[in-house]
Design an enzyme around this catalytic site. Structure first.
Site, PDB file in Angstrom:
ATOM      1  N   LYS A 141       0.832  -1.204   0.000  1.00  0.00           N
ATOM      2  CA  LYS A 141       0.000   0.000   0.000  1.00  0.00           C
ATOM      3  C   LYS A 141       0.873   1.263   0.000  1.00  0.00           C
ATOM      4  O   LYS A 141       2.090   1.176   0.210  1.00  0.00           O
ATOM      5  CB  LYS A 141      -0.929  -0.053   1.218  1.00  0.00           C
ATOM      6  CG  LYS A 141      -1.959  -1.202   1.149  1.00  0.00           C
ATOM      7  CD  LYS A 141      -2.880  -1.198   2.357  1.00  0.00           C
ATOM      8  CE  LYS A 141      -3.969  -2.253   2.249  1.00  0.00           C
ATOM      9  NZ  LYS A 141      -4.892  -2.224   3.415  1.00  0.00           N
ATOM     10  N   TYR A 184     -12.674  -2.771  -2.725  1.00  0.00           N
ATOM     11  CA  TYR A 184     -13.194  -2.685  -1.351  1.00  0.00           C
ATOM     12  C   TYR A 184     -14.724  -2.599  -1.303  1.00  0.00           C
ATOM     13  O   TYR A 184     -15.286  -2.076  -0.335  1.00  0.00           O
ATOM     14  CB  TYR A 184     -12.551  -1.491  -0.626  1.00  0.00           C
ATOM     15  CG  TYR A 184     -11.087  -1.715  -0.307  1.00  0.00           C
ATOM     16  CD1 TYR A 184     -10.681  -2.778   0.504  1.00  0.00           C
ATOM     17  CD2 TYR A 184     -10.101  -0.867  -0.789  1.00  0.00           C
ATOM     18  CE1 TYR A 184      -9.340  -2.998   0.806  1.00  0.00           C
ATOM     19  CE2 TYR A 184      -8.748  -1.070  -0.492  1.00  0.00           C
ATOM     20  CZ  TYR A 184      -8.393  -2.143   0.300  1.00  0.00           C
ATOM     21  OH  TYR A 184      -7.065  -2.352   0.610  1.00  0.00           O
ATOM     22  N   PHE A 224     -15.159   3.699   7.928  1.00  0.00           N
ATOM     23  CA  PHE A 224     -13.790   3.951   7.460  1.00  0.00           C
ATOM     24  C   PHE A 224     -13.665   3.932   5.938  1.00  0.00           C
ATOM     25  O   PHE A 224     -12.573   4.140   5.405  1.00  0.00           O
ATOM     26  CB  PHE A 224     -12.824   2.931   8.076  1.00  0.00           C
ATOM     27  CG  PHE A 224     -13.126   1.488   7.728  1.00  0.00           C
ATOM     28  CD1 PHE A 224     -12.651   0.924   6.550  1.00  0.00           C
ATOM     29  CD2 PHE A 224     -13.886   0.694   8.592  1.00  0.00           C
ATOM     30  CE1 PHE A 224     -12.926  -0.396   6.225  1.00  0.00           C
ATOM     31  CE2 PHE A 224     -14.163  -0.639   8.266  1.00  0.00           C
ATOM     32  CZ  PHE A 224     -13.690  -1.180   7.085  1.00  0.00           C
ATOM     33  N   ARG A 271      -1.418 -14.254   3.644  1.00  0.00           N
ATOM     34  CA  ARG A 271      -2.161 -13.688   4.789  1.00  0.00           C
ATOM     35  C   ARG A 271      -1.377 -13.912   6.094  1.00  0.00           C
ATOM     36  O   ARG A 271      -1.357 -13.038   6.969  1.00  0.00           O
ATOM     37  CB  ARG A 271      -3.555 -14.318   4.907  1.00  0.00           C
ATOM     38  CG  ARG A 271      -4.491 -14.049   3.736  1.00  0.00           C
ATOM     39  CD  ARG A 271      -5.082 -12.669   3.705  1.00  0.00           C
ATOM     40  NE  ARG A 271      -5.894 -12.339   4.861  1.00  0.00           N
ATOM     41  CZ  ARG A 271      -6.671 -11.241   4.933  1.00  0.00           C
ATOM     42  NH1 ARG A 271      -6.730 -10.381   3.914  1.00  0.00           N
ATOM     43  NH2 ARG A 271      -7.363 -10.985   6.006  1.00  0.00           N
ATOM     44  N   THR A 318      -4.973  -7.516  10.671  1.00  0.00           N
ATOM     45  CA  THR A 318      -5.353  -6.284   9.972  1.00  0.00           C
ATOM     46  C   THR A 318      -4.858  -5.032  10.694  1.00  0.00           C
ATOM     47  O   THR A 318      -4.362  -4.104  10.063  1.00  0.00           O
ATOM     48  CB  THR A 318      -6.889  -6.223   9.820  1.00  0.00           C
ATOM     49  OG1 THR A 318      -7.331  -7.393   9.119  1.00  0.00           O
ATOM     50  CG2 THR A 318      -7.317  -4.995   9.053  1.00  0.00           C
ATOM     51  N   ARG A 346       2.855  -6.574   8.771  1.00  0.00           N
ATOM     52  CA  ARG A 346       2.160  -5.475   9.449  1.00  0.00           C
ATOM     53  C   ARG A 346       2.719  -5.246  10.850  1.00  0.00           C
ATOM     54  O   ARG A 346       2.777  -4.111  11.332  1.00  0.00           O
ATOM     55  CB  ARG A 346       0.657  -5.767   9.493  1.00  0.00           C
ATOM     56  CG  ARG A 346      -0.036  -5.544   8.138  1.00  0.00           C
ATOM     57  CD  ARG A 346      -1.409  -6.152   8.114  1.00  0.00           C
ATOM     58  NE  ARG A 346      -2.212  -5.710   6.964  1.00  0.00           N
ATOM     59  CZ  ARG A 346      -3.350  -6.284   6.598  1.00  0.00           C
ATOM     60  NH1 ARG A 346      -3.840  -7.311   7.294  1.00  0.00           N
ATOM     61  NH2 ARG A 346      -4.020  -5.832   5.561  1.00  0.00           N
ATOM     62  N   ASN A 381      -1.914   0.209   6.967  1.00  0.00           N
ATOM     63  CA  ASN A 381      -1.456  -1.118   7.407  1.00  0.00           C
ATOM     64  C   ASN A 381      -0.629  -1.871   6.361  1.00  0.00           C
ATOM     65  O   ASN A 381      -0.628  -3.092   6.312  1.00  0.00           O
ATOM     66  CB  ASN A 381      -2.628  -1.949   7.934  1.00  0.00           C
ATOM     67  CG  ASN A 381      -3.656  -2.254   6.872  1.00  0.00           C
ATOM     68  OD1 ASN A 381      -3.573  -1.752   5.756  1.00  0.00           O
ATOM     69  ND2 ASN A 381      -4.618  -3.097   7.203  1.00  0.00           N
ATOM     70  N   HIS A 396      -1.939  -5.319   1.338  1.00  0.00           N
ATOM     71  CA  HIS A 396      -3.215  -5.993   1.070  1.00  0.00           C
ATOM     72  C   HIS A 396      -2.929  -7.398   0.568  1.00  0.00           C
ATOM     73  O   HIS A 396      -1.957  -7.609  -0.150  1.00  0.00           O
ATOM     74  CB  HIS A 396      -4.003  -5.239  -0.013  1.00  0.00           C
ATOM     75  CG  HIS A 396      -5.166  -6.010  -0.551  1.00  0.00           C
ATOM     76  ND1 HIS A 396      -6.386  -6.036   0.087  1.00  0.00           N
ATOM     77  CD2 HIS A 396      -5.287  -6.823  -1.637  1.00  0.00           C
ATOM     78  CE1 HIS A 396      -7.210  -6.828  -0.598  1.00  0.00           C
ATOM     79  NE2 HIS A 396      -6.562  -7.315  -1.641  1.00  0.00           N
ATOM     80  N   GLU A 412      -9.750  -9.937  -7.797  1.00  0.00           N
ATOM     81  CA  GLU A 412      -8.839  -8.800  -7.602  1.00  0.00           C
ATOM     82  C   GLU A 412      -7.772  -8.739  -8.699  1.00  0.00           C
ATOM     83  O   GLU A 412      -7.387  -7.643  -9.133  1.00  0.00           O
ATOM     84  CB  GLU A 412      -8.226  -8.880  -6.202  1.00  0.00           C
ATOM     85  CG  GLU A 412      -9.302  -8.657  -5.136  1.00  0.00           C
ATOM     86  CD  GLU A 412      -8.850  -8.936  -3.705  1.00  0.00           C
ATOM     87  OE1 GLU A 412      -7.648  -9.204  -3.490  1.00  0.00           O
ATOM     88  OE2 GLU A 412      -9.717  -8.900  -2.806  1.00  0.00           O
TER      89      GLU A 412
END
Ligand code: IDP
Ligand code: MG
Length: 134
Positions: free
Chosen positions: A11, A51, A59, A87, A93, A104, A114, A117, A128
């Site tokens: 990100k 998203y 948010f 993951r 998260t 993270r 964070n 993704h 995606e």
């Protein structure tokens, strides 16, 4: 388990703070392959599509602003159980809850930024990849 492809993206804060190399190294050290890779801005349309499930949450607007705030590194990563593996490497998260040793946990501080993704299922990954590499 079987060989899967997943979509992952560093990100804007991860790029801005100089963590591209270390994150890609973690994927490679875990035995994952980088199939596609591109540094690019996320368009508003891509952000909203990616998203979609969070539309209407408090948010959501901030999330769209954040993910379009600067370049990201978009990747398709593959390997045995790649979706879950990425993951696990990402961590929780909220960076405040993410274990040390996770991306993270090591490179993030707050929920709003964070670092990374990663798709949460094979079906999400297919969707995606279509959004970000068409
Ligand atoms: P994930 O990225 O670990 O799959 P999700 O719950 O799917 O987490 O949320 C998607 C993204 O939305 C998060 O990575 C984070 O950037 C943002 N987000 C989720 N919950 C919050 C929140 O409560 N405040 C700010 N941003 C949030
Ligand atoms: Mg998610």
């Amino acid at each position: 388990m079987s060989v899967e492809q997943t979509y992952t993206m560093i990100k804007p804060d991860g790029v801005r703070n100089g963590h591209i190399g270390q994150i890609i190294t973690r994927f490679e050290n875990a035995g994952l392959s980088i199939d596609r890779l591109e540094l690019a801005d996320v368009t508003e349309e891509q952000a909203r599509a990616n998203y979609k499930e969070h539309e209407g949450k408090p948010f959501y607007d901030g999330l769209i602003t954040y993910i379009t705030s600067g370049p990201v590194v978009k990747m398709v990563v593959s390997g045995e159980g790649a979706v879950a593996k990425v993951r696990t490497l990402m961590g929780a998260t909220n960076p405040a809850d993410a274990a040390p040793g996770t991306i993270r946990g090591d490179f993030g501080l707050i929920m709003d930024e964070n670092v990374i993704h990663g798709s949460d299922s094979v079906a999400s990954a297919e969707r995606e990849i279509g959004i970000f590499f068409n």
